[in-house]
Design a protein around this motif. Structure first.
Motif, PDB file in Angstrom:
ATOM      1  N   LYS A   1       0.821  -1.216   0.000  1.00  0.00           N
ATOM      2  CA  LYS A   1       0.000   0.000   0.000  1.00  0.00           C
ATOM      3  C   LYS A   1       0.855   1.267   0.000  1.00  0.00           C
TER       4      LYS A   1
ATOM      5  N   ALA B   1       0.693   4.088  -2.782  1.00  0.00           N
ATOM      6  CA  ALA B   1       0.353   5.471  -2.440  1.00  0.00           C
ATOM      7  C   ALA B   1       1.456   6.446  -2.856  1.00  0.00           C
ATOM      8  N   GLU B   2       2.712   6.051  -2.744  1.00  0.00           N
ATOM      9  CA  GLU B   2       3.817   6.954  -3.064  1.00  0.00           C
ATOM     10  C   GLU B   2       4.174   6.966  -4.546  1.00  0.00           C
TER      11      GLU B   2
ATOM     12  N   GLU C   1       2.254   5.534  -7.444  1.00  0.00           N
ATOM     13  CA  GLU C   1       1.224   4.981  -8.338  1.00  0.00           C
ATOM     14  C   GLU C   1       1.484   5.365  -9.789  1.00  0.00           C
TER      15      GLU C   1
ATOM     16  N   SER D   1       4.244  11.169   3.306  1.00  0.00           N
ATOM     17  CA  SER D   1       3.090  12.074   3.211  1.00  0.00           C
ATOM     18  C   SER D   1       1.756  11.337   3.075  1.00  0.00           C
ATOM     19  N   PRO D   2       1.657  10.163   2.391  1.00  0.00           N
ATOM     20  CA  PRO D   2       0.357   9.477   2.334  1.00  0.00           C
ATOM     21  C   PRO D   2      -0.170   9.068   3.702  1.00  0.00           C
TER      22      PRO D   2
ATOM     23  N   ASN E   1      -1.785  12.531   5.086  1.00  0.00           N
ATOM     24  CA  ASN E   1      -3.014  12.995   4.420  1.00  0.00           C
ATOM     25  C   ASN E   1      -4.084  11.920   4.285  1.00  0.00           C
TER      26      ASN E   1
ATOM     27  N   ARG F   1      -4.131   9.133   2.526  1.00  0.00           N
ATOM     28  CA  ARG F   1      -4.195   8.399   1.254  1.00  0.00           C
ATOM     29  C   ARG F   1      -3.815   6.932   1.446  1.00  0.00           C
ATOM     30  N   LEU F   2      -2.953   6.622   2.387  1.00  0.00           N
ATOM     31  CA  LEU F   2      -2.508   5.247   2.607  1.00  0.00           C
ATOM     32  C   LEU F   2      -3.681   4.318   2.893  1.00  0.00           C
ATOM     33  N   LYS F   3      -4.674   4.794   3.600  1.00  0.00           N
ATOM     34  CA  LYS F   3      -5.814   3.951   3.956  1.00  0.00           C
ATOM     35  C   LYS F   3      -6.772   3.761   2.776  1.00  0.00           C
ATOM     36  N   ARG F   4      -6.748   4.658   1.837  1.00  0.00           N
ATOM     37  CA  ARG F   4      -7.735   4.615   0.751  1.00  0.00           C
ATOM     38  C   ARG F   4      -7.270   3.796  -0.458  1.00  0.00           C
ATOM     39  N   VAL F   5      -5.962   3.649  -0.630  1.00  0.00           N
ATOM     40  CA  VAL F   5      -5.469   3.008  -1.858  1.00  0.00           C
ATOM     41  C   VAL F   5      -5.609   1.502  -1.790  1.00  0.00           C
TER      42      VAL F   5
END
Length: 296
Positions: free
Chosen positions: A186, A190-191, A193, A231-232, A235, A237-241
């Protein structure tokens, strides 16, 4: 004439003398010439004659005068030197065993190795090609299998991630759980993609390099969630990808030992998007892949 008429005996005696003289001159003209020459040479007389005679052995060519003409001698003083007299004998150089060995050694050259040409039938060549193809296919299958099913245990030395074959050199090991594997996939997604495949492998390499280093946490979870590092995480983003196929392959390749950056690379950032450029100014540049710049 009257004297001759009166003394016939005297006239007869004179005639005999003349005939004898003529006969002598006809039989040995050379001796008379030599006598004439001797008489002429004696005219030099005295010390001059002695000095000329002393110089005669050192003269290279001695002319002989015969009736006012110069006749060269047929020999020179060089022929009279004992060391240069040719005695008509030829010397023979006999070959001894020692000389034969020396000449044989001088003429001997190292033998060149003979090239042996082995002819292979077309059927054998085809079989060799098939075996080589099978071998390369088996290697590729092993690599694919290792990437599809990455190792569950990592081996580290103090400076690098080791392969499974190098585990005897390891100073410590790390067991990769399913949660660690998913979290690593993940964070790569996230970093990176939109980055190329090599860039995704490099991001996974950075996480594993931090896991190995004593300056960072000792688990993959703690490395990813370390404050102000990725940074993910900040913000959300790590949980959403959801990891895509390239991200999964890149993580599996990094766990299997594939390295796009060196083992001492610990940082990366996008110079276009990053707001904090402290890493850029304080760290050593290592490599640029896509939009990411990696630092040591």
């Amino acid at each position: 004439m009257e004297i001759f008429k009166q003394n016939r005996c005297i006239a007869l005696l004179v005639g005999v003398i003349l005939v004898c003289f003529s006969a002598i001159s006809l039989l040995s003209p050379g001796r008379i010439n030599e006598g004439q020459n001797t008489l002429k040479m004696e005219k030099f007389g005295g010390s001059g004659h002695a000095s000329a005679a002393a110089l005669l052995p050192q003269t290279a060519v001695t002319p002989e005068r015969v009736k006012g003409t110069v006749k060269p001698m047929l020999y020179t003083t060089a022929a009279k030197i004992p060391g240069h007299v040719w005695n008509g004998k030829q010397t023979v150089d006999w070959f001894t065993p020692a000389k034969l060995k020396l000449k044989a050694a001088a003429g001997t050259q190292p033998a060149k190795p003979k090239t042996v040409v082995v002819k292979v039938s077309p059927e054998a060549q085809q079989a060799l090609k098939q075996a080589a193809a099978k071998g390369s296919q088996s290697v590729n299958k092993v690599k694919t299998a290792s990437q599809q099913h990455p190792p569950t245990k990592l081996f580290f030395s103090r400076t690098k991630l080791l392969s499974q074959e190098q585990q005897a050199q390891a100073t410590w090991s790390y067991a990769v759980s399913e949660e660690d594997l998913l979290l690593l996939q993940k964070i790569v997604m996230a970093e990176a993609e939109g980055e190329p495949y090599q860039g995704k492998v490099a991001v996974a390499n950075v996480v594993l390099n931090r896991l190995r280093s004593a300056n960072f946490p000792d688990t993959i979870h703690e490395v990813v969630y370390q404050k102000s590092q990725f940074s993910p995480v900040a913000n959300g983003r790590l949980k959403r990808v959801k990891p895509n196929e390239d991200s999964i392959k890149a993580v599996n390749a990094a766990l299997s030992g594939v390295k796009e950056v060196t083992d001492d690379t610990y940082f990366f950032l996008s110079l276009k998007l990053a707001q904090d450029l402290t890493v850029h100014h304080s760290r050593t540049y290592a490599k640029t892949i896509g939009n990411h710049t990696f630092y040591k």
